[in-house]
Write a protein that holds these residues in place. Sequence first.
Motif, PDB file in Angstrom:
ATOM      1  N   TYR A  75      -3.127  -2.961  -9.922  1.00  0.00           N
ATOM      2  CA  TYR A  75      -3.455  -3.400  -8.568  1.00  0.00           C
ATOM      3  C   TYR A  75      -2.692  -4.682  -8.276  1.00  0.00           C
ATOM      4  N   ASN A 127      -2.768   1.138  -7.333  1.00  0.00           N
ATOM      5  CA  ASN A 127      -4.072   1.735  -7.029  1.00  0.00           C
ATOM      6  C   ASN A 127      -4.946   0.852  -6.165  1.00  0.00           C
ATOM      7  N   GLY A 128      -4.419  -0.245  -5.695  1.00  0.00           N
ATOM      8  CA  GLY A 128      -5.154  -1.134  -4.807  1.00  0.00           C
ATOM      9  C   GLY A 128      -4.325  -2.355  -4.502  1.00  0.00           C
ATOM     10  N   VAL A 129      -4.473  -2.880  -3.287  1.00  0.00           N
ATOM     11  CA  VAL A 129      -3.779  -4.105  -2.884  1.00  0.00           C
ATOM     12  C   VAL A 129      -4.798  -4.970  -2.158  1.00  0.00           C
ATOM     13  N   TYR A 130      -4.903  -6.230  -2.559  1.00  0.00           N
ATOM     14  CA  TYR A 130      -5.898  -7.146  -2.018  1.00  0.00           C
ATOM     15  C   TYR A 130      -5.211  -8.370  -1.416  1.00  0.00           C
ATOM     16  N   ALA A 163      -8.722 -10.893  -6.538  1.00  0.00           N
ATOM     17  CA  ALA A 163      -9.787  -9.981  -6.962  1.00  0.00           C
ATOM     18  C   ALA A 163     -10.021 -10.173  -8.464  1.00  0.00           C
ATOM     19  N   ASN A 172       0.827  -1.213   0.000  1.00  0.00           N
ATOM     20  CA  ASN A 172       0.000   0.000   0.000  1.00  0.00           C
ATOM     21  C   ASN A 172       0.856   1.255   0.000  1.00  0.00           C
ATOM     22  N   GLN A 230      -9.538   0.524 -11.148  1.00  0.00           N
ATOM     23  CA  GLN A 230      -8.251   1.197 -10.998  1.00  0.00           C
ATOM     24  C   GLN A 230      -7.089   0.220 -11.179  1.00  0.00           C
ATOM     25  N   TYR A 231      -6.287   0.432 -12.206  1.00  0.00           N
ATOM     26  CA  TYR A 231      -5.071  -0.337 -12.456  1.00  0.00           C
ATOM     27  C   TYR A 231      -3.879   0.569 -12.233  1.00  0.00           C
ATOM     28  N   PRO A 247     -10.370  -4.818 -10.177  1.00  0.00           N
ATOM     29  CA  PRO A 247     -10.057  -3.843  -9.130  1.00  0.00           C
ATOM     30  C   PRO A 247     -11.270  -2.972  -8.799  1.00  0.00           C
ATOM     31  N   THR A 248     -11.287  -2.447  -7.597  1.00  0.00           N
ATOM     32  CA  THR A 248     -12.330  -1.510  -7.195  1.00  0.00           C
ATOM     33  C   THR A 248     -12.287  -0.294  -8.116  1.00  0.00           C
ATOM     34  N   ASN A 249     -13.423   0.083  -8.642  1.00  0.00           N
ATOM     35  CA  ASN A 249     -13.542   1.242  -9.544  1.00  0.00           C
ATOM     36  C   ASN A 249     -12.659   1.134 -10.788  1.00  0.00           C
TER      37      ASN A 249
END
Length: 144
Positions: free
Chosen positions: A40, A23-26, A30, A17, A37-38, A33-35
């Motif tokens: 991720y 733009n995201g870490v899960y 996943a 993070n 966003q690449y 990505p949320t919204n």
Amino acid sequence: MATDVRDIQTIIVTKLNGVSGLNGVYAYRADRPTNGQYPYAVVTAKRGTGEFGDTIRNIRHNLYEIKVYQERTQAGFGNQKAERIIDEIIDDVLTAFDADTTLSGSAKMVKPLDWDKDYDDVEVGDVRIAEFIVDVTMVVPSTT
């Protein structure tokens, strides 16, 4: 020192993070990505081994897999831009882990990361993937 597989995974997620280009870490696979966003990242525990240390300690080697996804076509990024972004993320991830060889004291040692690049066709389209293996060594008590 953390000894739980999930704790170390959470520490890796937190470290990623801090990588500015992501733009995201899960902590799970996943599908998208949320919204949208690449790029991720996805962090999952891959496997672990153990060995006898001495009469009061065992040594654990846990492998975690990081996959960074960058789409190539959906958002109009194109191959050149996707390649540049994934290469920048590789450098940033390597730098983050090279600068913290004990995960802030949570592990005995983190070996320098191995990495590889690949392509994949996922639900949302064609993506470029950077894969890293994080090899974490922990010393855990063998007595209660």
